[in-house]
Design a protein around this motif. Structure first.
Motif, PDB file in Angstrom:
ATOM      1  N   GLN A 117       0.833  -1.203   0.000  1.00  0.00           N
ATOM      2  CA  GLN A 117       0.000   0.000   0.000  1.00  0.00           C
ATOM      3  C   GLN A 117       0.865   1.250   0.000  1.00  0.00           C
ATOM      4  OE1 GLN A 117      -3.581   0.337   1.024  1.00  0.00           O
ATOM      5  NE2 GLN A 117      -4.060  -1.657   1.881  1.00  0.00           N
ATOM      6  N   ARG A 118       1.795   1.270   0.935  1.00  0.00           N
ATOM      7  CA  ARG A 118       2.614   2.469   1.064  1.00  0.00           C
ATOM      8  C   ARG A 118       3.311   2.774  -0.257  1.00  0.00           C
ATOM      9  NH1 ARG A 118       4.588   2.289   6.311  1.00  0.00           N
ATOM     10  NH2 ARG A 118       5.267   0.212   5.708  1.00  0.00           N
ATOM     11  N   HIS A 119       3.859   1.735  -0.829  1.00  0.00           N
ATOM     12  CA  HIS A 119       4.617   1.929  -2.054  1.00  0.00           C
ATOM     13  C   HIS A 119       3.717   2.322  -3.214  1.00  0.00           C
ATOM     14  CE1 HIS A 119       8.749   1.649  -3.044  1.00  0.00           C
ATOM     15  NE2 HIS A 119       8.527   1.002  -4.166  1.00  0.00           N
ATOM     16  N   HIS A 162       0.873   3.895  -3.052  1.00  0.00           N
ATOM     17  CA  HIS A 162       0.388   5.258  -2.864  1.00  0.00           C
ATOM     18  C   HIS A 162       1.426   6.272  -3.317  1.00  0.00           C
ATOM     19  CE1 HIS A 162      -2.646   3.932   0.430  1.00  0.00           C
ATOM     20  NE2 HIS A 162      -3.041   3.635  -0.778  1.00  0.00           N
ATOM     21  N   GLN A 163       2.669   5.958  -3.075  1.00  0.00           N
ATOM     22  CA  GLN A 163       3.717   6.878  -3.496  1.00  0.00           C
ATOM     23  C   GLN A 163       3.713   7.069  -5.001  1.00  0.00           C
ATOM     24  OE1 GLN A 163       7.425   5.539  -1.901  1.00  0.00           O
ATOM     25  NE2 GLN A 163       6.882   6.086   0.211  1.00  0.00           N
ATOM     26  N   ALA A 164       3.292   6.058  -5.703  1.00  0.00           N
ATOM     27  CA  ALA A 164       3.222   6.160  -7.162  1.00  0.00           C
ATOM     28  C   ALA A 164       1.827   6.584  -7.608  1.00  0.00           C
ATOM     29  CB  ALA A 164       3.605   4.830  -7.799  1.00  0.00           C
ATOM     30  N   ASP A 165       1.041   7.071  -6.674  1.00  0.00           N
ATOM     31  CA  ASP A 165      -0.309   7.555  -6.957  1.00  0.00           C
ATOM     32  C   ASP A 165      -1.246   6.442  -7.423  1.00  0.00           C
ATOM     33  OD1 ASP A 165      -2.036   9.685  -6.786  1.00  0.00           O
ATOM     34  OD2 ASP A 165      -1.902  10.144  -8.917  1.00  0.00           O
ATOM     35  N   ARG A 203       7.395  -4.372  -1.587  1.00  0.00           N
ATOM     36  CA  ARG A 203       7.911  -3.257  -2.373  1.00  0.00           C
ATOM     37  C   ARG A 203       8.400  -3.731  -3.738  1.00  0.00           C
ATOM     38  NH1 ARG A 203      12.432  -1.219   0.250  1.00  0.00           N
ATOM     39  NH2 ARG A 203      11.754  -2.437   2.058  1.00  0.00           N
ATOM     40  N   ASP A 253       7.116  -2.432  -7.414  1.00  0.00           N
ATOM     41  CA  ASP A 253       8.075  -1.897  -8.392  1.00  0.00           C
ATOM     42  C   ASP A 253       7.990  -2.665  -9.703  1.00  0.00           C
ATOM     43  OD1 ASP A 253       9.082   0.142  -6.915  1.00  0.00           O
ATOM     44  OD2 ASP A 253      10.702  -1.034  -6.032  1.00  0.00           O
ATOM     45  N   SER A 266      -7.275  12.821   0.760  1.00  0.00           N
ATOM     46  CA  SER A 266      -6.897  12.206  -0.515  1.00  0.00           C
ATOM     47  C   SER A 266      -7.874  11.098  -0.871  1.00  0.00           C
ATOM     48  CB  SER A 266      -5.474  11.668  -0.440  1.00  0.00           C
ATOM     49  OG  SER A 266      -5.466  10.347   0.040  1.00  0.00           O
TER      50      SER A 266
END
Lengths: 397, 397
Positions: free
Chosen positions: A83-85, A87-90, A290, A294, B111
């Motif tokens: 999730q965290r990762h 979200h960082q990429a929208d 992660r 990626d 958001s």
DNA sequence: CGGTTGCATGCAATCCTTTGCAGCATCAGT
DNA sequence: ACTGATGCTGCAAAGGATTGCATGCAACCG
């Protein structure tokens, strides 16, 4: 209602096209206008309507995540990382839980298909042809298994099994049991293969004790088989199974690790909370999560199949595991005849002879003297999950 | 690419409008044509494009779920229930994890706002004004807390605390400690209030032992305070804290429940897996999750605020709790002087004098005779999560 | 100084579905 | 048979953002 791209355009004195480009293709517009547009946009609190964008681009901005059972403590940490990762990429994450039911997996994938741009698939028991179908509908990354030519993130079971066997052999164990998980599970097969190799190399006998459900109940069910197998150490398919095993061994009065050493896999949080602490092969779930995101994002940005120069190699990441030694493992030997020895006790664990075992915990056996002070040194001894204190890890080979 | 509504319309010989209506307003079209359209639609595998639908309806088909820490075993079961229930209503769930950081909660809500139709908000420490802002942006249901006039699903802390205190008082405890959670947490305050009431009524002394992080480390940190408080029973803010407590009490050689009874809250899965099994106040998370989804869907289908006859009462569901008695609680009294009594043992738990305690487990103490057979009767004794065997619940008052 | 190139911007079509309104047909009532 | 009502269906207009193409302008070169 909400502020649209036309509002921004009007306020900035440009056309909607320019606003769109200022936001998504910044170096295509004049720096002066771009700055003005961006300033106006943030001032108005503009946020593009994802539905409208999705309608034209055909992308949803969502990633699908399919997993067998969120209640298995193995998954939440991975989910959090994903999730965290994402979200960082929208990207948003749409998670689905199959409740360990392989028959609904494909149906869920199909229903997921239209709503996501890519899928992270954690389905250890899905049939290969279904896997292919899933991957055909959307770009897909497998986690914790491989499939025919599909991108995958896995844990290095082979290396992990070597770690475990080497460690146990170093403690003098020559008869090791394996309490298997579901027969159709990829990682179960993989671990079994790794174990056979490692056992052969180390010259220890491996007893394969059958297949059990990958949870606490499975561990309970496996107990009798473990006892009659006559092994001195046993590796369980995962920590939950190991916990069940430890629990019912204790109820039978069988000393762990005195008479039997137990090792789990996953290193879930609970394993460090219980007494005796469970020795476990840790799988870095955060790293895997992660990596999977990626890999999937890369797949999404890459041109579709068929183009490009020749068949691109399908990406695959194999993540090294990490043995965390706690108190359910010890040197082989008969239970000590000492007077009323406590059932299990940390002191019985002498330092393993394997590599990286320089530190000893130094905690005294249970009937310990009163604590020297009342602040917190005890906490350190109990390895709060964040602090490495008290965790002896074998170095990776 | 994908099959659109026009494809279906063409194949069925009707206009797109009719297809749309046949699917969403079935009794508005002629039964004959409706059947034909539906048959064609399923045959072609038509699935409406959610983006296009969302663009015109203004709805996303998503529900937002905000929670503090998925790694806390309390949440996954609730999340699973929420997902299952939402999917049945053709909604997807967008989950977000705040990592126990109240400062990011509001940002995440903002958001989330544009991407969901409604929000299930599990933010025990969010400030009331932020709560209001969150609720203003989208229909919101609070879980595990209340807020100013906001729809909420809570657990009945007051009744729960009464259950615990009554049960402990029935065992003879007159001095009970409470290891609190975060000071700003709603349920912490609520539990404290309930405890004070219950303690007053039952005539037992309540020692409030401070505030600790709501996890295993918090339990470790609380140990010294518990010891010096001179209580004979202690209630922890949640099971993780209780586990930490039990663990470090054992390390100090303090007999649980002989010298100190320990009760947790949440009844997470682990609590039944460890030894000694943790007595815990169970919160039916599945029920809560379903209730929250139901409430939110009702809010979404109801007309917006301002219309209707007068201010509708804000819905609120208070879910009864359920005390699960295991082995960390027992009658008050000095540790038995019996010869080499095992540190903890199920047999030490005499049936509580509270209501509903008719059955006794009947399991013998640890050095038990070898199992009568090799199949599985042991498993039953260990209360696999699905079978109620071995779980004695106090009836709700 | 004219022509060309290149850059920045605007125009307009497009994605797919829903829904208000209009139209048509059928049927009942008088 | 005409009128009115009713029920089903189609037309067309949104809804907001993206993007190929065209346009306009400026700068540069010859």
């Amino acid at each position: 209602m909400a502020v649209t791209i036309r509002d921004v355009a009007r306020a900035a004195g440009v056309s909607p096209s320019t606003v769109s480009r200022a936001l998504s293709l910044p170096d295509m517009v004049d720096p002066t206008t771009r700055d003005r547009v961006l300033r106006v946009a943030t001032h108005l609190g503009y946020q593009p309507n994802r539905a409208a964008r999705g309608l034209i681009t055909g992308r949803t901005g969502n990633l699908g995540l399919l997993l067998p059972d969120l209640a298995n403590p193995f998954f939440p940490s991975m989910v959090k990382a994903i999730q965290r990762h994402a979200h960082q990429a929208d990207y948003q994450v749409l998670m689905m839980d199959t409740d360990e039911d392989p028959t609904v997996e494909l149906a869920l994938v199909r229903s997921l298909a239209k709503q996501v741009d890519g899928i992270i698939l954690c389905a250890p028991r899905m049939r290969p042809q279904d896997l292919r179908e899933a991957a055909a509908v959307r770009p897909t990354v497998l986690v914790n298994r491989t499939g025919r030519r599909l991108p995958a993130v896995t844990f290095d079971n082979h290396q992990g099994m070597h770690q475990v066997v080497t460690y146990l052999a170093g403690l003098g164990h020559t008869d090791i049991g394996f309490v298997g998980g579901p027969r159709s599970s990829w990682s179960n097969a993989e671990r079994l293969r790794g174990l056979r190799d490692a056992a052969g190399e180390a010259g220890v006998r491996l007893a394969e004790l059958g297949n059990f459900t990958p949870n606490f109940a499975g561990g309970l069910a496996a107990t009798d088989g473990v006892i009659v197998a006559g092994v001195t150490a046993v590796l369980a398919y995962n920590d939950l199974v190991a916990l069940g095993l430890v629990r019912s061994l204790a109820a039978r009065g069988i000393d762990v690790p005195g008479r039997l050493s137990v090792v789990g896999i996953d290193d879930i949080a609970v394993s460090s909370m219980i007494h005796p602490g469970l020795t476990s092969l840790g799988l870095p779930t955060g790293t895997a999560g992660r990596a999977a995101v990626d890999m999937l994002l890369q797949l999404l940005s890459a041109p579709g199949p068929g183009s490009g120069s020749g068949p691109a190699r399908t990406p695959h990441i194999d993540i090294p595991t990490e043995l965390v030694v706690r108190e359910t493992t010890g040197p082989v030997g008969p239970a000590p005849p000492g007077p009323k020895a406590p059932k299990t006790s940390a002191v019985r664990l002498s330092p393993p002879s394997g590599p990286g075992s320089s530190r000893s915990r130094g905690r005294s056996p249970r009937p310990s003297p009163p604590p020297p002070n009342l602040t917190d040194p005890v906490a350190d001894a109990f390895e709060p999950r964040s602090a490495p204190t008290g965790r002896r890890r074998t170095t990776r080979r």
